[in-house]
Design a protein around this motif. Structure first.
Motif, PDB file in Angstrom:
ATOM      1  N   CYS A  52       0.700  -1.168   0.054  1.00 15.64           N
ATOM      2  CA  CYS A  52      -0.041  -0.203  -0.045  1.00 15.64           C
ATOM      3  C   CYS A  52       0.847   1.263   0.034  1.00 15.64           C
ATOM      4  CB  CYS A  52      -0.914   0.036   1.362  1.00 15.64           C
ATOM      5  SG  CYS A  52      -2.479  -0.894   0.935  1.00 15.64           S
ATOM      6  N   THR A  53       1.827   1.364   0.822  1.00 19.17           N
ATOM      7  CA  THR A  53       2.598   2.599   1.302  1.00 19.17           C
ATOM      8  C   THR A  53       3.654   2.806  -0.272  1.00 19.17           C
ATOM      9  OG1 THR A  53       4.298   1.146   2.389  1.00 19.17           O
ATOM     10  CG2 THR A  53       2.318   2.561   3.595  1.00 19.17           C
ATOM     11  N   THR A  54       4.126   1.508  -0.578  1.00 19.47           N
ATOM     12  CA  THR A  54       5.207   1.920  -1.708  1.00 19.47           C
ATOM     13  C   THR A  54       4.429   2.292  -3.004  1.00 19.47           C
ATOM     14  OG1 THR A  54       5.105  -0.662  -1.904  1.00 19.47           O
ATOM     15  CG2 THR A  54       6.676   0.256  -0.741  1.00 19.47           C
ATOM     16  N   GLY A  55       3.011   2.063  -3.141  1.00 17.57           N
ATOM     17  CA  GLY A  55       2.334   2.362  -4.258  1.00 17.57           C
ATOM     18  C   GLY A  55       1.560   3.800  -4.154  1.00 17.57           C
ATOM     19  N   LYS A  56       1.491   4.448  -2.969  1.00 16.48           N
ATOM     20  CA  LYS A  56       0.732   5.600  -2.886  1.00 16.48           C
ATOM     21  C   LYS A  56       1.252   6.857  -3.982  1.00 16.48           C
ATOM     22  CE  LYS A  56      -2.218   6.114  -0.622  1.00 16.48           C
ATOM     23  NZ  LYS A  56      -3.555   5.751  -0.826  1.00 16.48           N
ATOM     24  N   SER A 231       7.313   5.844   5.065  1.00 14.40           N
ATOM     25  CA  SER A 231       6.020   5.609   4.659  1.00 14.40           C
ATOM     26  C   SER A 231       5.954   3.999   4.904  1.00 14.40           C
ATOM     27  CB  SER A 231       5.887   5.502   3.079  1.00 14.40           C
ATOM     28  OG  SER A 231       5.906   6.782   2.550  1.00 14.40           O
ATOM     29  N   ILE A 232       6.908   3.138   4.767  1.00 19.35           N
ATOM     30  CA  ILE A 232       6.632   1.757   5.288  1.00 19.35           C
ATOM     31  C   ILE A 232       6.579   1.433   6.613  1.00 19.35           C
ATOM     32  CG2 ILE A 232       7.952  -0.431   4.983  1.00 19.35           C
ATOM     33  CD1 ILE A 232       9.145   0.429   2.212  1.00 19.35           C
ATOM     34  N   PHE A 233       7.476   2.117   7.287  1.00 20.89           N
ATOM     35  CA  PHE A 233       7.567   1.680   8.872  1.00 20.89           C
ATOM     36  C   PHE A 233       7.074   2.630   9.854  1.00 20.89           C
ATOM     37  CE2 PHE A 233      11.552  -0.075   6.878  1.00 20.89           C
ATOM     38  CZ  PHE A 233      11.406  -1.171   7.200  1.00 20.89           C
ATOM     39  N   ALA A 234       6.457   3.902   9.316  1.00 23.19           N
ATOM     40  CA  ALA A 234       6.041   4.928  10.310  1.00 23.19           C
ATOM     41  C   ALA A 234       4.358   4.248  10.551  1.00 23.19           C
ATOM     42  CB  ALA A 234       5.629   6.087   9.706  1.00 23.19           C
ATOM     43  N   PRO A 235       3.710   3.664   9.530  1.00 30.38           N
ATOM     44  CA  PRO A 235       2.221   3.012   9.764  1.00 30.38           C
ATOM     45  C   PRO A 235       2.489   1.898  10.685  1.00 30.38           C
ATOM     46  CG  PRO A 235       2.583   3.460   7.646  1.00 30.38           C
ATOM     47  CD  PRO A 235       3.880   3.675   8.217  1.00 30.38           C
ATOM     48  N   VAL A 236       3.524   1.032  10.704  1.00 35.72           N
ATOM     49  CA  VAL A 236       3.964  -0.047  11.439  1.00 35.72           C
ATOM     50  C   VAL A 236       3.724   0.117  12.765  1.00 35.72           C
ATOM     51  CG1 VAL A 236       5.211  -2.183  11.872  1.00 35.72           C
ATOM     52  CG2 VAL A 236       4.646  -1.434   9.577  1.00 35.72           C
ATOM     53  N   VAL A 237       4.626   1.233  13.229  1.00 35.24           N
ATOM     54  CA  VAL A 237       4.908   1.676  14.630  1.00 35.24           C
ATOM     55  C   VAL A 237       3.731   2.189  15.030  1.00 35.24           C
ATOM     56  CG1 VAL A 237       6.317   3.448  16.089  1.00 35.24           C
ATOM     57  CG2 VAL A 237       7.266   2.101  14.056  1.00 35.24           C
ATOM     58  N   HIS A 238       2.901   2.944  14.214  1.00 37.31           N
ATOM     59  CA  HIS A 238       1.567   3.690  14.902  1.00 37.31           C
ATOM     60  C   HIS A 238       0.584   2.546  14.954  1.00 37.31           C
ATOM     61  CE1 HIS A 238      -1.857   6.435  14.134  1.00 37.31           C
ATOM     62  NE2 HIS A 238      -1.271   6.750  15.268  1.00 37.31           N
ATOM     63  N   GLN A 242      -1.477   1.789  18.742  1.00 43.45           N
ATOM     64  CA  GLN A 242      -2.663   1.902  18.921  1.00 43.45           C
ATOM     65  C   GLN A 242      -3.667   0.698  18.866  1.00 43.45           C
ATOM     66  OE1 GLN A 242      -4.146   5.000  16.418  1.00 43.45           O
ATOM     67  NE2 GLN A 242      -4.489   3.518  14.619  1.00 43.45           N
ATOM     68  N   GLY A 243      -2.955  -0.399  18.204  1.00 49.00           N
ATOM     69  CA  GLY A 243      -3.658  -1.745  18.251  1.00 49.00           C
ATOM     70  C   GLY A 243      -4.520  -1.893  16.919  1.00 49.00           C
ATOM     71  N   ALA A 244      -4.432  -0.711  16.077  1.00 53.78           N
ATOM     72  CA  ALA A 244      -5.225  -0.862  14.804  1.00 53.78           C
ATOM     73  C   ALA A 244      -4.582  -0.158  13.735  1.00 53.78           C
ATOM     74  CB  ALA A 244      -6.622  -0.263  15.270  1.00 53.78           C
ATOM     75  N   PRO A 245      -5.036  -0.226  12.530  1.00 53.99           N
ATOM     76  CA  PRO A 245      -4.178   0.278  11.429  1.00 53.99           C
ATOM     77  C   PRO A 245      -5.040   1.775  11.371  1.00 53.99           C
ATOM     78  CG  PRO A 245      -5.937  -1.258  10.521  1.00 53.99           C
ATOM     79  CD  PRO A 245      -5.667  -1.621  11.970  1.00 53.99           C
ATOM     80  N   SER A 246      -4.299   2.623  10.845  1.00 54.60           N
ATOM     81  CA  SER A 246      -4.671   4.265  10.824  1.00 54.60           C
ATOM     82  C   SER A 246      -4.242   4.524   9.491  1.00 54.60           C
ATOM     83  CB  SER A 246      -4.138   4.853  11.838  1.00 54.60           C
ATOM     84  OG  SER A 246      -4.455   6.549  11.428  1.00 54.60           O
ATOM     85  N   GLY A 247      -4.969   5.544   8.723  1.00 54.34           N
ATOM     86  CA  GLY A 247      -4.648   5.822   7.541  1.00 54.34           C
ATOM     87  C   GLY A 247      -3.828   7.240   7.244  1.00 54.34           C
TER      88      GLY A 247
END
Length: 351
Positions: A52-56, A231-238, A242-247
């Motif tokens: 997702c992140t590498t194609g945004k 883009s790849i690692f910041a969403p993983v850490v976040h 918080q225990g759930a994905p965020s956009g």
């Protein structure tokens, strides 16, 4: 031996970017199938996030190409409205109408059918956005004809579209009250000075006409690598925090998306604009580029059809299933787009 031709009228790197970007769009939409319903600590979610992140960068690239082309033309408002805006409106009505019609066959409530027709399928937001940019062309063209005004506009866009929202985001982790203040400033600013994806539209024109030194290129590519890694690692850490994905890191006004998109455009301009290309390769590239809009319009239908038959990203390891399905969906969508381009009326007004 293939005969080589000099390409003077078409910009080769635009065609290359269109083909690569539409494949990235397909991969992103396939990756998003189970992005929300998978454990964020799992390998599968990391794979979905990775693709997702590498194609945004794909949608910003399309906008940058459009800006580079349209802002360089001396076109009247009448022509823009008749040739571009009206055509996009027709495309939207046709494809959104087909989707709404399917709801009627499924006996959905009338309001749901009407709502779906007005808003369109999830990917048709692009048509609303591109029409908005077309309408702004007469206002933006005087800006891009003056380099000082162009740089000033891009600076304002960088501050209000990217930097302030990112500052509000980071402050929200430390001080929600400060974040609220910054967000309010942004909201007031947007009410009077809307930017959105306009920055990519103007930026595409500016970058396509600017010459870059080797040093500037290296700086851009370093920024691009940093933006991609973030883009790849910041969403993983976040997500794990918080225990759930965020956009929040996937938005087109996210600074990491900007830092990924611009270097890709610059690299293509500097290294993929081949002045001579084999006749056969040139013909194939032109066709694939021509079919890219049709691929964008039909690929969700292909993805949903595969889902209907139980074929999605879980048929094998997600790291392999996403690219494999992306290749398949891209190939089928391209074939459908090619067929539609041969149908009278449809090929002129709806793809």
């Amino acid at each position: 031996m293939a005969v080589e031709r000099s390409v003077s009228k078409r910009v080769i790197y635009f065609d290359i970017l269109r083909v690569v970007a539409i494949f990235a769009v397909v991969a992103v939409h396939i990756s998003a199938q189970h992005w929300l319903d998978v454990d964020v600590s799992s390998r599968a979610w990391f794979a979905f996030n990775l693709y997702c992140t590498t194609g945004k960068w794909s949608v910003p690239i399309f906008v940058m190409i459009s800006g580079a082309l349209f802002l360089g033309r001396d076109t009247t408002i009448r022509t823009i409205l008749k040739k571009n805006v009206l055509r996009m409106a027709g495309v939207f009505v046709f494809w959104s109408g087909c989707d709404a019609l399917s709801l009627i066959f499924r006996r959905s409530p009338l309001f749901d059918v009407f709502s779906q027709f007005i808003t369109g399928h999830y990917h048709l937001w692009f048509l609303y956005m591109i029409v908005g940019l077309y309408l702004l062309i007469p206002l933006l063209r005087p800006i891009v004809q003056n380099e000082t005004l162009t740089r000033y506009f891009l600076l304002l866009a960088l501050v209000f579209t990217f930097l302030l929202p990112q500052l509000a985001l980071f402050c929200s982790f430390v001080s929600p009250r400060v974040s609220t203040v910054i967000t309010t400033v942004i909201m007031y600013t947007y009410c009077y000075f809307p930017l959105g994806l306009t920055v990519y539209f103007v930026g595409g024109y500016y970058l396509s006409r600017r010459e870059f030194s080797r040093r500037e290129e290296i700086i851009f590519y370093c920024i691009g690598v940093a933006g991609l890694l973030f883009s790849i690692f910041a969403p993983v850490v976040h997500a794990k925090a918080q225990g759930a994905p965020s956009g929040i890191f996937y938005n087109y006004n996210s600074i990491n998306v900007l830092f990924t998109s611009v270097p890709i455009f610059v690299f293509a301009k500097q290294h993929l604009n081949f002045p001579h290309i084999g006749e056969r390769a040139y013909a194939i590239l032109r066709k694939l580029s021509k079919y890219s809009f049709g691929v964008y319009l039909v690929h969700p239908m292909v993805i949903e059809l595969l889902q209907h038959f139980g074929i999605d990203t879980f048929f094998c390891n997600a790291f392999f299933s996403v690219p494999l399905l992306a290749v398949f969906v891209f190939a089928v969508s391209t074939a459908i787009s090619a067929l539609l381009s041969r149908v009278p009326i449809v090929n002129k007004y709806f793809v």
